[in-house]
Design an enzyme around this catalytic site. Sequence first.
Site, PDB file in Angstrom:
ATOM      1  N   SER A   1       0.868  -1.186   0.000  1.00  0.00           N
ATOM      2  CA  SER A   1       0.000   0.000   0.000  1.00  0.00           C
ATOM      3  C   SER A   1       0.898   1.227   0.000  1.00  0.00           C
ATOM      4  O   SER A   1       2.097   1.132   0.310  1.00  0.00           O
ATOM      5  CB  SER A   1      -0.897  -0.004   1.246  1.00  0.00           C
ATOM      6  OG  SER A   1      -0.096   0.190   2.396  1.00  0.00           O
TER       7      SER A   1
ATOM      8  N   ASP B   1      -0.625  -1.540  -4.208  1.00  0.00           N
ATOM      9  CA  ASP B   1      -2.019  -1.787  -3.824  1.00  0.00           C
ATOM     10  C   ASP B   1      -2.755  -0.454  -3.675  1.00  0.00           C
ATOM     11  O   ASP B   1      -2.280   0.439  -2.967  1.00  0.00           O
ATOM     12  CB  ASP B   1      -1.999  -2.557  -2.490  1.00  0.00           C
ATOM     13  CG  ASP B   1      -3.352  -3.096  -2.094  1.00  0.00           C
ATOM     14  OD1 ASP B   1      -4.183  -3.339  -2.988  1.00  0.00           O
ATOM     15  OD2 ASP B   1      -3.562  -3.286  -0.883  1.00  0.00           O
TER      16      ASP B   1
ATOM     17  N   HIS C   1     -10.799  -8.067  -3.362  1.00  0.00           N
ATOM     18  CA  HIS C   1     -10.123  -7.414  -2.232  1.00  0.00           C
ATOM     19  C   HIS C   1     -10.818  -7.835  -0.940  1.00  0.00           C
ATOM     20  O   HIS C   1     -11.868  -8.468  -0.969  1.00  0.00           O
ATOM     21  CB  HIS C   1     -10.196  -5.892  -2.400  1.00  0.00           C
ATOM     22  CG  HIS C   1      -9.226  -5.355  -3.405  1.00  0.00           C
ATOM     23  ND1 HIS C   1      -8.140  -4.589  -3.054  1.00  0.00           N
ATOM     24  CD2 HIS C   1      -9.152  -5.513  -4.748  1.00  0.00           C
ATOM     25  CE1 HIS C   1      -7.460  -4.274  -4.142  1.00  0.00           C
ATOM     26  NE2 HIS C   1      -8.049  -4.824  -5.194  1.00  0.00           N
TER      27      HIS C   1
ATOM     28  N   ASN D   1      -4.710  -8.991   3.784  1.00  0.00           N
ATOM     29  CA  ASN D   1      -3.809  -8.113   4.530  1.00  0.00           C
ATOM     30  C   ASN D   1      -4.056  -8.243   6.037  1.00  0.00           C
ATOM     31  O   ASN D   1      -3.200  -8.712   6.790  1.00  0.00           O
ATOM     32  CB  ASN D   1      -4.024  -6.659   4.052  1.00  0.00           C
ATOM     33  CG  ASN D   1      -3.061  -5.694   4.704  1.00  0.00           C
ATOM     34  OD1 ASN D   1      -2.155  -6.086   5.419  1.00  0.00           O
ATOM     35  ND2 ASN D   1      -3.260  -4.407   4.479  1.00  0.00           N
ATOM     36  N   THR D   2      -5.262  -7.891   6.464  1.00  0.00           N
ATOM     37  CA  THR D   2      -5.564  -7.855   7.905  1.00  0.00           C
ATOM     38  C   THR D   2      -5.296  -9.192   8.596  1.00  0.00           C
ATOM     39  O   THR D   2      -4.795  -9.233   9.724  1.00  0.00           O
ATOM     40  CB  THR D   2      -7.047  -7.449   8.114  1.00  0.00           C
ATOM     41  OG1 THR D   2      -7.267  -6.219   7.419  1.00  0.00           O
ATOM     42  CG2 THR D   2      -7.381  -7.276   9.574  1.00  0.00           C
TER      43      THR D   2
HETATM   44  P1  13P Z   1      -8.057  -7.337   4.047  1.00  0.00           P
HETATM   45  O1  13P Z   1      -7.187  -6.470   4.908  1.00  0.00           O
HETATM   46  O2  13P Z   1      -9.487  -7.238   4.431  1.00  0.00           O
HETATM   47  O3  13P Z   1      -7.565  -8.727   3.967  1.00  0.00           O
HETATM   48  O4  13P Z   1      -8.003  -6.726   2.556  1.00  0.00           O
HETATM   49  C1  13P Z   1      -6.776  -6.703   1.869  1.00  0.00           C
HETATM   50  C2  13P Z   1      -6.912  -5.986   0.583  1.00  0.00           C
HETATM   51  O5  13P Z   1      -7.926  -5.999  -0.060  1.00  0.00           O
HETATM   52  C3  13P Z   1      -5.724  -5.280   0.072  1.00  0.00           C
HETATM   53  O6  13P Z   1      -6.047  -4.428  -0.983  1.00  0.00           O
END
Ligand code: 13P
EC number: 4.1.2.13
Length: 287
Positions: free
Chosen positions: A49, A84, A207, A231-232
């Site tokens: 990001s 991203d 996403h 990501n999360t």
């Molecule tokens: P999450 O953090 O919900 O997994 O989403 C990641 C994402 O879409 C990165 O662009």
Amino acid sequence: MLVTATEMLKKAVEGHYAIGQFNINNLEWTKAILLTAQENNSPVILGVSEGAGKYMTGFGTVAAMVKAMIESLGITVPVALHLDHGTYEGCYKCIKAGFSSIMFDGSHFPIDENIAKTTELVHAAHNMGLSIEAEVGSIGGEEDGVVGAGEIADPAECKMIADLGVDFLAAGIGNIHGKYPENWKGLDFDALAKIKELIGDLPLVLHGGTGIPADMIKKAISLGVAKINVNTECQLYFQEATRKYIEEGKDLQGKGYDPRKLLAPGYEGIKAIVKEKMELFGSIGKA
Ligand code: 13P
């Protein structure tokens, strides 16, 4: 091997599986994801990001680290280094820095402006040999300061952006960045099917991969999703393992304070969740 994301996603559409994009924040994240991909013979996309790029002192640092790490760890599976939710300026910075792929997120612009900027960036990316993702219909929630209302993408607008020559397309279908709320309605598969019908074999991107139930992931893949962003969930696994280490007082025993020991459980946590996602997405053995 650093490559664009085009070929791996084309193969994923043909083979009815998806490639994970896992976002990186630092050296531990990058090493954990690269080694897990290599151990499982899976292609992988490293997502960066704009906030994480800044945190790591700039896109140039990130590109240099990833390229050097691919070499020093002997990573032979295909790896794409991807911006991203890029801004217009961020896309140009990553092209210059040596990324192999970019995402231009023009979803918050009126469609005409999204089309104009995406058109320009498709040319810029392809001229420099990078792949490019665009977005229609915003992803709900917040990620690194990028806030989305969570609209469902208009299939006709998806077709317009797809026709600009993008290599893969993110379409909002009720997905949200971060944890899903209890009352989440789920993915809109009717919208996904309509989009797929219009755009054909162009790989679709989902996403907000954190917390989407396995059956929905599998259905989304069957409807043309070939890239899933997570990501999360890596952050949560890292946090839980680190908390456990400290709560058990391990940082106080011997040289448990050594950062290489302190960060090791979190690193293993990331490896575990990345492998789990690769299994679910079906990318293991597809390198
Ligand atoms: P999450 O953090 O919900 O997994 O989403 C990641 C994402 O879409 C990165 O662009």
